[in-house]
Design a protein around this motif. Structure first.
Motif, PDB file in Angstrom:
ATOM      1  N   GLY A 121      78.750  25.304 176.589  1.00 30.88           N
ATOM      2  CA  GLY A 121      77.583  24.250 176.048  1.00 30.88           C
ATOM      3  C   GLY A 121      76.402  25.067 175.897  1.00 30.88           C
ATOM      4  N   GLU A 122      76.039  26.499 176.387  1.00 28.54           N
ATOM      5  CA  GLU A 122      75.038  27.171 175.886  1.00 28.54           C
ATOM      6  C   GLU A 122      75.183  27.813 174.608  1.00 28.54           C
ATOM      7  OE1 GLU A 122      72.596  31.164 177.726  1.00 28.54           O
ATOM      8  OE2 GLU A 122      74.193  30.124 178.883  1.00 28.54           O
ATOM      9  N   GLU A 123      76.169  28.238 174.270  1.00 34.04           N
ATOM     10  CA  GLU A 123      76.633  29.133 173.190  1.00 34.04           C
ATOM     11  C   GLU A 123      76.647  27.689 172.015  1.00 34.04           C
ATOM     12  OE1 GLU A 123      79.688  32.331 174.297  1.00 34.04           O
ATOM     13  OE2 GLU A 123      80.538  30.396 174.250  1.00 34.04           O
ATOM     14  N   ARG A 124      76.835  26.739 172.338  1.00 33.96           N
ATOM     15  CA  ARG A 124      76.960  25.473 171.202  1.00 33.96           C
ATOM     16  C   ARG A 124      75.658  25.054 170.826  1.00 33.96           C
ATOM     17  NH1 ARG A 124      80.939  23.304 174.136  1.00 33.96           N
ATOM     18  NH2 ARG A 124      79.612  21.439 175.104  1.00 33.96           N
ATOM     19  N   ALA A 125      74.600  25.137 171.957  1.00 32.73           N
ATOM     20  CA  ALA A 125      73.131  24.839 171.768  1.00 32.73           C
ATOM     21  C   ALA A 125      72.678  26.020 171.098  1.00 32.73           C
ATOM     22  CB  ALA A 125      72.817  24.774 172.958  1.00 32.73           C
ATOM     23  N   ALA A 126      72.915  27.281 171.100  1.00 31.91           N
ATOM     24  CA  ALA A 126      72.319  28.342 170.414  1.00 31.91           C
ATOM     25  C   ALA A 126      72.762  28.338 168.896  1.00 31.91           C
ATOM     26  CB  ALA A 126      72.690  29.672 170.974  1.00 31.91           C
ATOM     27  N   ALA A 127      74.082  27.467 168.581  1.00 30.06           N
ATOM     28  CA  ALA A 127      74.542  27.555 167.422  1.00 30.06           C
ATOM     29  C   ALA A 127      74.097  26.258 166.618  1.00 30.06           C
ATOM     30  CB  ALA A 127      75.924  27.717 167.246  1.00 30.06           C
ATOM     31  N   MET A 128      73.015  25.634 167.136  1.00 32.12           N
ATOM     32  CA  MET A 128      72.669  24.312 166.235  1.00 32.12           C
ATOM     33  C   MET A 128      71.466  24.753 165.491  1.00 32.12           C
ATOM     34  SD  MET A 128      74.931  21.952 167.267  1.00 32.12           S
ATOM     35  CE  MET A 128      73.870  20.395 166.985  1.00 32.12           C
ATOM     36  N   LEU A 129      71.357  23.981 164.365  1.00 25.40           N
ATOM     37  CA  LEU A 129      70.200  24.272 163.414  1.00 25.40           C
ATOM     38  C   LEU A 129      69.293  22.955 163.748  1.00 25.40           C
ATOM     39  CD1 LEU A 129      69.006  26.141 161.340  1.00 25.40           C
ATOM     40  CD2 LEU A 129      70.282  25.065 159.441  1.00 25.40           C
ATOM     41  N   GLN A 130      68.020  23.210 163.739  1.00 26.62           N
ATOM     42  CA  GLN A 130      67.064  22.112 164.027  1.00 26.62           C
ATOM     43  C   GLN A 130      66.301  22.004 162.730  1.00 26.62           C
ATOM     44  OE1 GLN A 130      64.453  22.428 167.264  1.00 26.62           O
ATOM     45  NE2 GLN A 130      63.333  20.602 166.818  1.00 26.62           N
ATOM     46  N   THR A 131      66.295  20.761 161.974  1.00 24.54           N
ATOM     47  CA  THR A 131      65.446  20.529 160.838  1.00 24.54           C
ATOM     48  C   THR A 131      64.623  19.285 161.262  1.00 24.54           C
ATOM     49  OG1 THR A 131      66.972  21.345 159.422  1.00 24.54           O
ATOM     50  CG2 THR A 131      65.321  19.993 158.451  1.00 24.54           C
ATOM     51  N   GLY A 132      63.292  19.200 161.629  1.00 24.51           N
ATOM     52  CA  GLY A 132      62.647  18.326 162.149  1.00 24.51           C
ATOM     53  C   GLY A 132      63.059  17.837 163.428  1.00 24.51           C
ATOM     54  N   ASN A 133      63.568  16.542 163.408  1.00 22.81           N
ATOM     55  CA  ASN A 133      64.206  16.035 164.785  1.00 22.81           C
ATOM     56  C   ASN A 133      65.677  16.148 164.539  1.00 22.81           C
ATOM     57  OD1 ASN A 133      61.679  15.555 165.781  1.00 22.81           O
ATOM     58  ND2 ASN A 133      61.330  13.577 164.848  1.00 22.81           N
ATOM     59  N   THR A 134      66.284  16.477 163.633  1.00 25.17           N
ATOM     60  CA  THR A 134      67.630  16.531 163.372  1.00 25.17           C
ATOM     61  C   THR A 134      68.393  17.902 163.821  1.00 25.17           C
ATOM     62  OG1 THR A 134      67.355  15.114 161.649  1.00 25.17           O
ATOM     63  CG2 THR A 134      69.498  16.255 161.666  1.00 25.17           C
ATOM     64  N   PHE A 135      69.152  17.798 164.560  1.00 23.73           N
ATOM     65  CA  PHE A 135      70.234  19.164 164.780  1.00 23.73           C
ATOM     66  C   PHE A 135      71.595  18.970 164.133  1.00 23.73           C
ATOM     67  CE2 PHE A 135      67.710  20.782 168.232  1.00 23.73           C
ATOM     68  CZ  PHE A 135      66.517  19.930 168.500  1.00 23.73           C
ATOM     69  N   THR A 136      71.971  20.069 163.476  1.00 23.14           N
ATOM     70  CA  THR A 136      73.170  20.084 162.948  1.00 23.14           C
ATOM     71  C   THR A 136      73.843  21.293 163.371  1.00 23.14           C
ATOM     72  OG1 THR A 136      72.313  21.147 161.094  1.00 23.14           O
ATOM     73  CG2 THR A 136      72.542  18.595 160.762  1.00 23.14           C
ATOM     74  N   PRO A 137      75.349  21.216 163.324  1.00 24.52           N
ATOM     75  CA  PRO A 137      76.031  22.456 163.834  1.00 24.52           C
ATOM     76  C   PRO A 137      75.885  23.612 162.647  1.00 24.52           C
ATOM     77  CG  PRO A 137      77.358  20.575 163.921  1.00 24.52           C
ATOM     78  CD  PRO A 137      76.086  20.334 163.372  1.00 24.52           C
TER      79      PRO A 137
END
Length: 242
Positions: A121-137
């Motif tokens: 879960g920690e590694e997946r969270a670190a690999a999410m890209l945030q654009t405004g309020n949107t998070f994408t892998p």
């Protein structure tokens, strides 16, 4: 008159008895055949014989089942996907193993890793890209210099330049095709040194790391992707270096 008639009656008596016996037998068969259970019973017996013959015939014609030890061409899950990709790489690159798209990877920091659905879960969270309020892998790997300086970007494999573009949010983009649906993508570039349609060798400097609007918080960096048939795959399973 009475006496004359007596012999005739005595002679006719046997005929009457025989007629009654024959009639009784005929009547008995008719009664038996007229009973409701006779016809269904005959039909059921005939149907059973037909079904048995069909079953025997089909059993003789039925093919043998496939062997349980036959080889599987594909496997499910992350390990199976990785094996297919490695086999594909060996075929499409002519024996060339993918190298990192930078000269001195140890001097750079991996700022955003590739999103791996099988990771923690920690590694997946670190690999999410945030654009405004949107998070994408995150579909690639980002490298940056600790001192925010630029560095050379290299062709990870030999191939043909299939795209050169200055994108308003992704910065400078270069794509290289390597055959059989394999493509490497380089974004956030500055000082692009190749042209569309040009053949390049592995290790050729194609640009400098730069900035882009999409990942502006990272400063100067390189965004690198690997596509197989247009879909991103994890570059880490293809690199020749540890």
């Amino acid at each position: 008159m009475n006496e004359q008639n007596k012999p005739k009656q005595e002679q006719e008596a046997p005929k009457t008895a025989m007629g009654e016996s024959s009639a009784a037998k005929s009547s008995g068969w008719k009664k038996a055949l007229s009973k409701r259970w006779v016809s269904p019973a005959v039909f059921v017996a005939a149907a059973a014989i037909i079904v048995t013959l069909m079953w025997i015939y089909q059993g003789a014609e039925q093919p043998e089942p496939a062997s349980e030890t036959s080889e599987l061409t594909e496997t499910e899950g992350a390990n199976g996907e990785q094996a297919v990709q490695e086999d594909t790489l060996e075929v499409t690159t002519g024996g060339e193993l993918m190298q990192y798209p930078v000269a001195n990877r140890d001097e750079l920091e991996e700022t955003i890793p590739y999103y791996n659905a099988e990771a923690s879960g920690e590694e997946r969270a670190a690999a999410m890209l945030q654009t405004g309020n949107t998070f994408t892998p995150h579909t690639g790997i980002d490298w940056a210099s600790p001192n925010n300086e630029t560095f050379d970007v290299l062709a990870a494999l030999s191939g043909k330049i299939s795209r050169v573009e200055k994108h308003p949010t992704n910065g400078g983009i270069v794509e290289i095709t390597h055959g059989d649906g394999l493509t490497t993508v380089y974004q956030s570039l500055a000082d692009i040194q190749v042209e569309n349609g040009e053949d390049v060798k592995q290790g050729t400097v194609i640009a400098k790391a730069g900035r882009n609007e999409l990942e502006k918080d990272q400063g100067v960096h390189l965004h690198f992707e690997v596509l197989k048939d247009g879909k991103p795959i994890d570059p880490n399973i293809l690199f020749d270096q540890p």
